[in-house]
Scaffold this motif. Structure first.
Motif, PDB file in Angstrom:
ATOM      1  N   PHE A   1      -8.678  71.686  77.600  1.00 61.29           N
ATOM      2  CA  PHE A   1      -8.947  71.275  78.855  1.00 61.29           C
ATOM      3  C   PHE A   1      -8.941  69.815  79.511  1.00 61.29           C
ATOM      4  O   PHE A   1      -8.297  69.618  80.616  1.00 61.29           O
ATOM      5  CB  PHE A   1     -10.649  71.064  78.750  1.00 61.29           C
ATOM      6  CG  PHE A   1     -11.385  70.583  80.146  1.00 61.29           C
ATOM      7  CD1 PHE A   1     -11.475  71.282  81.189  1.00 61.29           C
ATOM      8  CD2 PHE A   1     -11.842  69.322  79.845  1.00 61.29           C
ATOM      9  CE1 PHE A   1     -12.383  70.878  82.343  1.00 61.29           C
ATOM     10  CE2 PHE A   1     -12.557  68.587  81.150  1.00 61.29           C
ATOM     11  CZ  PHE A   1     -12.740  69.626  82.314  1.00 61.29           C
ATOM     12  N   ILE A   2      -8.603  68.685  78.539  1.00 57.67           N
ATOM     13  CA  ILE A   2      -8.122  67.433  78.683  1.00 57.67           C
ATOM     14  C   ILE A   2      -6.603  67.731  79.200  1.00 57.67           C
ATOM     15  O   ILE A   2      -6.217  67.252  80.466  1.00 57.67           O
ATOM     16  CB  ILE A   2      -8.216  66.613  77.587  1.00 57.67           C
ATOM     17  CG1 ILE A   2      -9.613  66.297  77.308  1.00 57.67           C
ATOM     18  CG2 ILE A   2      -7.319  65.424  77.667  1.00 57.67           C
ATOM     19  CD1 ILE A   2      -9.741  65.429  76.131  1.00 57.67           C
ATOM     20  N   ILE A   3      -5.796  68.548  78.490  1.00 58.62           N
ATOM     21  CA  ILE A   3      -4.444  68.679  79.043  1.00 58.62           C
ATOM     22  C   ILE A   3      -4.140  69.330  80.419  1.00 58.62           C
ATOM     23  O   ILE A   3      -3.418  68.785  81.180  1.00 58.62           O
ATOM     24  CB  ILE A   3      -3.632  69.358  77.956  1.00 58.62           C
ATOM     25  CG1 ILE A   3      -3.439  68.720  76.791  1.00 58.62           C
ATOM     26  CG2 ILE A   3      -2.426  70.024  78.547  1.00 58.62           C
ATOM     27  CD1 ILE A   3      -2.806  69.525  75.368  1.00 58.62           C
ATOM     28  N   VAL A   4      -5.104  70.117  80.642  1.00 53.82           N
ATOM     29  CA  VAL A   4      -4.926  71.158  81.801  1.00 53.82           C
ATOM     30  C   VAL A   4      -5.405  70.332  83.096  1.00 53.82           C
ATOM     31  O   VAL A   4      -5.138  70.055  84.380  1.00 53.82           O
ATOM     32  CB  VAL A   4      -5.823  72.401  81.964  1.00 53.82           C
ATOM     33  CG1 VAL A   4      -6.071  72.985  83.404  1.00 53.82           C
ATOM     34  CG2 VAL A   4      -5.181  73.371  80.963  1.00 53.82           C
ATOM     35  N   TYR A   5      -6.553  69.346  82.750  1.00 56.60           N
ATOM     36  CA  TYR A   5      -7.406  68.478  83.926  1.00 56.60           C
ATOM     37  C   TYR A   5      -6.343  67.459  84.130  1.00 56.60           C
ATOM     38  O   TYR A   5      -6.109  67.077  85.228  1.00 56.60           O
ATOM     39  CB  TYR A   5      -8.352  67.923  83.112  1.00 56.60           C
ATOM     40  CG  TYR A   5      -9.363  67.258  84.141  1.00 56.60           C
ATOM     41  CD1 TYR A   5      -9.873  67.802  85.245  1.00 56.60           C
ATOM     42  CD2 TYR A   5      -9.287  65.729  83.872  1.00 56.60           C
ATOM     43  CE1 TYR A   5     -10.527  66.912  86.010  1.00 56.60           C
ATOM     44  CE2 TYR A   5     -10.092  64.991  84.733  1.00 56.60           C
ATOM     45  CZ  TYR A   5     -10.396  65.507  85.881  1.00 56.60           C
ATOM     46  OH  TYR A   5     -11.258  64.782  87.064  1.00 56.60           O
ATOM     47  N   SER A   6      -5.581  66.928  83.057  1.00 51.67           N
ATOM     48  CA  SER A   6      -4.486  65.958  83.411  1.00 51.67           C
ATOM     49  C   SER A   6      -3.346  66.376  84.275  1.00 51.67           C
ATOM     50  O   SER A   6      -2.825  65.545  84.910  1.00 51.67           O
ATOM     51  CB  SER A   6      -3.996  65.306  82.064  1.00 51.67           C
ATOM     52  OG  SER A   6      -5.077  64.710  81.126  1.00 51.67           O
TER      53      SER A   6
ATOM     54  N   ILE B   1      -4.494  66.756  87.618  1.00 49.24           N
ATOM     55  CA  ILE B   1      -4.620  65.295  88.513  1.00 49.24           C
ATOM     56  C   ILE B   1      -3.012  64.636  88.760  1.00 49.24           C
ATOM     57  O   ILE B   1      -3.127  64.224  89.842  1.00 49.24           O
ATOM     58  CB  ILE B   1      -5.300  64.270  87.448  1.00 49.24           C
ATOM     59  CG1 ILE B   1      -6.767  64.723  87.408  1.00 49.24           C
ATOM     60  CG2 ILE B   1      -5.188  63.038  88.093  1.00 49.24           C
ATOM     61  CD1 ILE B   1      -7.670  64.675  88.640  1.00 49.24           C
ATOM     62  N   VAL B   2      -2.289  64.846  87.763  1.00 51.30           N
ATOM     63  CA  VAL B   2      -1.045  64.697  88.007  1.00 51.30           C
ATOM     64  C   VAL B   2      -0.606  65.234  89.055  1.00 51.30           C
ATOM     65  O   VAL B   2       0.375  64.692  90.056  1.00 51.30           O
ATOM     66  CB  VAL B   2      -0.083  64.670  86.719  1.00 51.30           C
ATOM     67  CG1 VAL B   2       1.391  64.358  87.046  1.00 51.30           C
ATOM     68  CG2 VAL B   2      -0.459  63.674  85.531  1.00 51.30           C
ATOM     69  N   ALA B   3      -0.452  66.562  89.304  1.00 49.90           N
ATOM     70  CA  ALA B   3      -0.012  67.493  90.489  1.00 49.90           C
ATOM     71  C   ALA B   3      -0.523  67.096  91.617  1.00 49.90           C
ATOM     72  O   ALA B   3       0.240  66.930  92.612  1.00 49.90           O
ATOM     73  CB  ALA B   3      -0.116  68.758  90.120  1.00 49.90           C
ATOM     74  N   VAL B   4      -1.788  66.768  91.639  1.00 51.89           N
ATOM     75  CA  VAL B   4      -2.609  66.175  92.927  1.00 51.89           C
ATOM     76  C   VAL B   4      -1.883  64.943  93.390  1.00 51.89           C
ATOM     77  O   VAL B   4      -1.710  64.750  94.578  1.00 51.89           O
ATOM     78  CB  VAL B   4      -4.070  66.480  92.855  1.00 51.89           C
ATOM     79  CG1 VAL B   4      -4.904  65.441  93.925  1.00 51.89           C
ATOM     80  CG2 VAL B   4      -4.546  67.686  92.702  1.00 51.89           C
ATOM     81  N   PHE B   5      -1.810  64.139  92.566  1.00 54.12           N
ATOM     82  CA  PHE B   5      -1.319  62.753  92.928  1.00 54.12           C
ATOM     83  C   PHE B   5       0.122  62.768  93.422  1.00 54.12           C
ATOM     84  O   PHE B   5       0.621  62.137  94.218  1.00 54.12           O
ATOM     85  CB  PHE B   5      -1.511  61.637  91.853  1.00 54.12           C
ATOM     86  CG  PHE B   5      -2.885  61.032  91.671  1.00 54.12           C
ATOM     87  CD1 PHE B   5      -3.653  60.676  92.870  1.00 54.12           C
ATOM     88  CD2 PHE B   5      -3.511  60.977  90.680  1.00 54.12           C
ATOM     89  CE1 PHE B   5      -4.773  59.841  92.677  1.00 54.12           C
ATOM     90  CE2 PHE B   5      -5.023  60.473  90.291  1.00 54.12           C
ATOM     91  CZ  PHE B   5      -5.514  60.024  91.556  1.00 54.12           C
TER      92      PHE B   5
END
Length: 120
Positions: A101-106, A109-113
């Motif tokens: 979950f932490i890897i996917v969420y990170s 977030i990186v893709a959105v930024f």
């Protein structure tokens, strides 16, 4: 003067008639080797209840404790072993899912930024 042995018996309040002495022996087991894992199961039930494995482990832990109180150490050991493995699986599965979950969420977030930074 009394002999030393008789004096000690008199001082300690021992029986004066050795023929009337009876004794009772109560065997109290000092420790039960069966661990029921109730605390670990309760922790997994509250914090790491993936696929309800923590709750099922808690149920087996309670069954193990009940069997131990009745005196059935083989049954208690069986339930405790099942509880232990359910707790291990629940803990490992929760840790793996948390890391994923932490890897996917990170990554999201990186893709959105990155998309936001390309627009402006």
């Amino acid at each position: 003067m009394m002999p030393k042995e008789e004096h000690e018996v008199t001082v300690l309040g021992g029986p004066h008639h050795p023929a009337l002495v009876t004794s009772t022996i109560i065997n109290i087991p000092s420790d039960n080797p069966v661990r029921d894992h109730v605390v670990w199961s309760l922790f997994n039930t509250v914090f790491m209840n993936t696929c309800c494995l923590g709750f099922i482990a808690f149920a087996y832990s309670i069954k193990s404790r009940d069997r131990k109180m009745v005196g059935d150490l083989i049954g208690a050991q069986s339930y405790a072993s099942t509880s232990k493995w359910l707790n291990i699986i629940s803990t490992v599965l929760t840790i793996i899912l948390t890391v994923v979950f932490i890897i996917v969420y990170s990554a999201v977030i990186v893709a959105v930024f990155q998309r936001l930074s390309q627009r402006y």
